[in-house]
Design an enzyme around this catalytic site. Structure first.
Site, PDB file in Angstrom:
ATOM      1  N   ASN A 153      43.868  41.967  41.706  1.00 47.11           N
ATOM      2  CA  ASN A 153      42.469  41.973  42.993  1.00 47.11           C
ATOM      3  C   ASN A 153      42.645  43.431  43.525  1.00 47.11           C
ATOM      4  O   ASN A 153      43.954  44.053  43.756  1.00 47.11           O
ATOM      5  CB  ASN A 153      42.564  41.105  43.999  1.00 47.11           C
ATOM      6  CG  ASN A 153      44.023  40.780  44.719  1.00 47.11           C
ATOM      7  OD1 ASN A 153      45.337  41.179  44.003  1.00 47.11           O
ATOM      8  ND2 ASN A 153      43.972  40.439  45.757  1.00 47.11           N
ATOM      9  N   GLU A 211      40.535  37.894  38.105  1.00 43.94           N
ATOM     10  CA  GLU A 211      39.922  37.503  36.872  1.00 43.94           C
ATOM     11  C   GLU A 211      38.778  38.337  36.347  1.00 43.94           C
ATOM     12  O   GLU A 211      38.363  38.534  35.148  1.00 43.94           O
ATOM     13  CB  GLU A 211      39.294  36.059  37.394  1.00 43.94           C
ATOM     14  CG  GLU A 211      40.312  35.208  37.385  1.00 43.94           C
ATOM     15  CD  GLU A 211      40.828  34.858  38.820  1.00 43.94           C
ATOM     16  OE1 GLU A 211      40.488  35.813  39.631  1.00 43.94           O
ATOM     17  OE2 GLU A 211      40.991  33.957  39.287  1.00 43.94           O
ATOM     18  N   CYS A 268      38.976  31.236  42.303  1.00 51.09           N
ATOM     19  CA  CYS A 268      38.102  30.926  43.289  1.00 51.09           C
ATOM     20  C   CYS A 268      36.558  30.471  42.672  1.00 51.09           C
ATOM     21  O   CYS A 268      36.381  30.844  41.463  1.00 51.09           O
ATOM     22  CB  CYS A 268      37.843  32.019  44.437  1.00 51.09           C
ATOM     23  SG  CYS A 268      36.800  33.473  43.735  1.00 51.09           S
TER      24      CYS A 268
HETATM   25 ZN   LIG Z   1      37.981  35.168  42.530  1.00 52.78          ZN
END
Ligand SMILES: [Zn+2]
Length: 295
Positions: A96, A111, A136
């Site tokens: 991230n 991702e 998420c």
């Molecule tokens: Zn995510």
């Protein structure tokens, strides 16, 4: 940025310099495995032996901790790693990225970074991915854009936790809902959009190229990235190329989602690549903006 426009008359080029700080964060403890963004199939086999692991799934999970040290969560300090194996047998890492002084929706999820990494290496299929936190909703929706979406195996949570997207996002809104039951090639499939620079842009590029050959290289890369971008919903391809102060050129292409908001902007994509490929995490970048039209 190369954007498709329907008219013949296009554009304009301008360039400026901006400073992007990908930031330092409180990294998790270093691991015995040297973290990196790509492991070849041969390196994966070697790691399996060295770590005395019996399966690729165990290896992907073992790589999560070192992968997460590569994250740049400058706001949340929450390190996420996504480690996936493509059908080629190579292993790719996503992390991230968060950017100070920018809106939160410019953040890149691990991702998404992984998908950008797969696209950069021209991989067409992800077979299994381990994530150190539950994916998420944004990522579950974005990943449903993959041509191989129904076949990807997700590993997270419980050591035996293995899921398919149908379980993670049941009754989801799919590309087929907008594109019909016979959609064009979906995300990670080869895209080859018929774009070319308009005469005005060619002229502008030629002028700027007298100052720096890198400009011409960046322009061509931006066009190629636009040609290979994934935009079945807007039909508005976009690519970008960045020139770093080290004289390196990075490119990125747009990736859309049928739910629109999870689409990945070209700037975020390109910053992904700067982090992916460059030792420097603070670069002065000279973006080149111009336009192209359909052939
Ligand atoms: Zn995510």
């Amino acid at each position: 940025v190369c954007r498709d426009v329907c008219s013949d008359v296009v554009c304009d080029s301008l360039s400026h310099t901006l400073e992007v700080d990908l930031g330092h964060t409180n990294s998790p403890k270093p691991s015995v495995i040297t973290p990196k963004f790509h492991f070849t199939a041969a390196e994966a086999r070697q790691l399996l032996t060295e770590l005395k692991l019996s399966s690729i799934r165990q290896l992907l999970t073992a790589l999560l901790q070192p992968a997460s040290t590569l994250a740049r969560p400058t706001i949340s300090q929450f390190h996420v790693g996504a480690v996936g194996m493509a059908t080629s047998g190579d292993i790719y890492v996503g992390v991230n990225l968060e950017f100070l002084d920018m809106p939160l929706n410019h953040s890149v999820h691990a991702e998404q970074f992984l998908v950008a990494n797969l696209r950069y290496h021209r991989e067409t299929e992800l077979s299994v991915v381990a994530v150190n936190a539950a994916p998420c909703g944004h990522c579950r929706q974005f990943l449903s854009e993959l041509q191989c979406a129904d076949n990807v195996e997700f590993l997270f949570g419980d050591p035996t936790g293995s899921y398919k997207l149908d379980q993670l996002l049941p009754m989801r809104f799919k590309p087929q809902d907008l594109l019909g039951n016979d959609p064009p090639p979906l995300l990670l499939s080869a895209q080859n959009l018929p774009l070319q620079f308009t005469p005005g842009v060619k002229e502008a590029i030629a002028e700027r190229s007298t100052e720096s050959l890198l400009f011409s290289k960046a322009a061509q890369l931006a066009l190629q990235e636009a040609q290979e971008s994934y935009c079945p919903y807007s039909n508005c391809p976009a690519g970008i190329a960045l020139i770093t102060t080290n004289g390196e050129v990075f490119g990125g292409g747009y990736m859309e989602s049928c739910a629109y908001n999870p689409s990945m902007q070209v700037c975020c994509y390109c910053l992904n690549l700067v982090l992916l490929l460059s030792a420097s995490i603070k670069c002065l970048l000279s973006p080149m903006w111009c336009s192209a039209s359909r052939c």
